[in-house]
Design a protein around this motif. Sequence first.
Motif, PDB file in Angstrom:
ATOM      1  N   ASP A 214     140.810  39.206  59.342  1.00 11.63           N
ATOM      2  CA  ASP A 214     139.482  39.205  59.955  1.00 11.63           C
ATOM      3  C   ASP A 214     138.795  40.553  59.740  1.00 11.63           C
ATOM      4  OD1 ASP A 214     141.389  40.398  61.630  1.00 11.63           O
ATOM      5  OD2 ASP A 214     140.092  40.164  63.383  1.00 11.63           O
ATOM      6  N   GLN A 215     139.632  41.590  59.654  1.00 10.65           N
ATOM      7  CA  GLN A 215     139.083  42.920  59.412  1.00 10.65           C
ATOM      8  C   GLN A 215     138.561  43.022  57.970  1.00 10.65           C
ATOM      9  OE1 GLN A 215     141.827  46.204  59.707  1.00 10.65           O
ATOM     10  NE2 GLN A 215     140.788  46.896  61.555  1.00 10.65           N
ATOM     11  N   SER A 217     137.032  40.743  56.391  1.00 11.94           N
ATOM     12  CA  SER A 217     135.687  40.173  56.431  1.00 11.94           C
ATOM     13  C   SER A 217     134.671  41.190  56.959  1.00 11.94           C
ATOM     14  CB  SER A 217     135.691  38.918  57.291  1.00 11.94           C
ATOM     15  OG  SER A 217     134.386  38.449  57.488  1.00 11.94           O
ATOM     16  N   SER A 218     135.007  41.790  58.081  1.00  9.49           N
ATOM     17  CA  SER A 218     134.047  42.733  58.682  1.00  9.49           C
ATOM     18  C   SER A 218     133.913  43.996  57.833  1.00  9.49           C
ATOM     19  CB  SER A 218     134.443  43.066  60.121  1.00  9.49           C
ATOM     20  OG  SER A 218     135.762  43.563  60.164  1.00  9.49           O
ATOM     21  N   ARG A 252     141.829  30.448  60.699  1.00  9.72           N
ATOM     22  CA  ARG A 252     141.041  31.032  59.607  1.00  9.72           C
ATOM     23  C   ARG A 252     139.901  31.857  60.206  1.00  9.72           C
ATOM     24  NH1 ARG A 252     140.007  29.287  54.243  1.00  9.72           N
ATOM     25  NH2 ARG A 252     137.907  29.778  53.528  1.00  9.72           N
ATOM     26  N   PRO A 253     139.815  33.123  59.880  1.00  8.52           N
ATOM     27  CA  PRO A 253     138.743  33.942  60.464  1.00  8.52           C
ATOM     28  C   PRO A 253     137.369  33.428  60.028  1.00  8.52           C
ATOM     29  CG  PRO A 253     140.409  35.314  59.388  1.00  8.52           C
ATOM     30  CD  PRO A 253     140.694  33.910  59.005  1.00  8.52           C
TER      31      PRO A 253
END
Lengths: 630, 140
Positions: A214-215, A217-218, A252-253
């Motif tokens: 998730d990181q 993505s960000s 899934r993020p």
Amino acid sequence: MTDQEDKIQMARSKKHVVGRRGFLKGAAVSAAAGAATLVTELPGAQAQTVARPQAPVPSAAAVAREAGPAPVVDVRIIENPASDYMVDVLKALGIEYIASNPGSSFDGLQESIINYGKNTGPEWLTCLHEESSVAMAHGWAKIEGKPSLMPILHGVTGIQHASMAVYNAYVDRVPVLMATGFQLDGGITAHGATDMASIVRGYLKWDHQPTRLDQFSSSMLRAYRLAATPPMAPTMVLLDKHLEQAPLGPNRPALPKLTLPTIPSADIGSLRETAKLLVAAENPRINAGRLARTERGVVLLVELAELLQAPVASVGTNNRVSFPSRHPLAGAGTGQPDLILSLEAGGGSVPGVKTIAITAAEMLATSNYNVLPNSPQADLLIEADGEASLPALIEEVKRLITSDRRRVFQERGVKHADANRQVREQAIANARLGWDGSPISLARLAAELWPLIKNEDWSLVCPQDFISNWPNRLWNMDKLYRHTGGRGAEGMGYGAPAAVGAALANKKYGRLSINIQQDGDLNYAPGVLWTAAHHKIPLLTIMHNNRGYHAEVMFMQRAANLRNRDVDRAHIGTRLIEPNIDYAKMAQGYGMYGEGPIADPAQLVPALKRGLEHVKRGEPALIDVLTQPR
Amino acid sequence: MKRGLHRRVMFGFVVGAVAVFAVSASYAQVQPSQAGTAPAPNVPAGDATRGSALYLATGCWQCHGFAGATGSGAPLVISGLSASGFVNYLRNPRTRAMPLYSTKVMSDAAAADLYAYIKTFKRPSDAKDIPLLQQIINEK
């Protein structure tokens, strides 16, 4: 094609080649006995058919005798790797191309892009050098205005190969988003290091090493935003191979939503003061540097200049187009200015002349102090993006102009236009010097090329400083994309790959891309010619072949003169002769049309036409022209 | 530019230039070391053939182009300098870009040869006699 290549091609087309999965199955069978971790059972392995007689299979005891104890092997099939999700992130960000020299640290992501992502949006561009990958992204972003061609680098080696191109993009204030794969426990430990981005952090706007998916993505979202927000600069996200290779879990993020922040424009108080000074000035001048980020920037600057009837000087020969070259207010105008409005431009101050600077450069705290326009000397320094500040400034100027001032402005505008006409005509007339000479003058080269392209939607995708700025003098640079400007940090090796990147962007719009290519620059990483040929990127490259690093030839000459000794040895270490480099053959070797060297001016136009025919068919072509030094 | 020089330039002028290094070296050998600021003497008549070799060997082409018409230096083809003015300029250049050629590295005799060669450059055509340039000037 060799017999072997024929067979490979045939097998590929008939899909009879042993598939990756089949290969893995076979490998897994042999390893299964000793496998400590088996994520997926591998049924059917025994179904592999063998058409020819086999040698007797050795017993386990025989193998153990020969090879020692079986190693612990981690054989897994992961059909939903995290790198598939990473591809979805890239798609969500609108990444159109990946430019990369392959590396083991990101093979999982590469596999996801070409298989899971179907190699489209993003599409993989095979690059032969990391410096080329990043320079391609640099050239691309100058046309697109966004970092949607993303280089992927491999570890410490990839970053170091790329570092010059990163610095060029940084100084040029161009948005380049990069990813770098790494594997600290990889086979070649020297390719990994802790804090790898530190190698180039001095000229990155931001870097990050995500530890969770998730990181990732960000991080990618932030890296994109920061790169694409003025002051623009390269950013880098580091990808741990283990993160991309891991199975994607059930949670899934979320995918990133790309929203670019508003661009910082000047505060209204500063703009009112600026407008007041501009309207009151008797002979204001506008200096434009890297002002226009979009076509709207050019339109806005024309509006401001015409309102004030103020001349617009492009500071430096390597700027992108911020103001149309044939506008009557283009140039320094006439008379001594009493006020200079510096828009994303350097150049320092003029004694006795008040200067107002609007620039976002100062907002990048890591800016190299030596790089203009990071340190404009100004009486009023406004830290804001120049283009974003123009609409409000224009409104304030409109509000303050009286009919009397408008009459004064019109009178000075006529004088500036007359000065512009004289300068322009003289600049064009100077092209006559050396017109019939051989090697071919750069003025003749640019002049002869102009009628062949002027009715096309053309774009000059190379610097102009070493070609004596002739296209600027002779051609109608009326749009931002007409000229992509210089190298940024003037690091050689930029020209050819940046031209290929810009040409790829121009291809989307059906534009004709022209690259007048310095010979010294091309030899840093000529493999990008193959990339252009392989990916069918239409680009006409015309060699400015003066057979040397000519600036250095002149420097060496001056050094010898200053020391009052042998003045006839400046060629040593500076010229590219004995043997001469055959650029036509080089192009042909990389798989594109190549012709030359052309030294006779009478042969120039037919050769250029032949090159253009190839480019209009969607291919790259190279015409080698022996040129005067400058 | 002379046809013979054209060929050298087009097909590897440096090969020719290497051959003339000996010529320029011999000039240097016979000249005493002097500061470059001495007033120019009466300049003897020069030899354009020797001058053409010197033009390449001593780097004039680098800033003035192979025909004295292009590059970052002043266009020699339209220079109105007299022989003594030319030699004076070599000894006392007025710009930082122009290197100083002292008598140690270029004798007065060599400078005269250079001058003789430069005077053989064909004056350029007028821009209005080049239709393409006229066409560009007339474009809006």
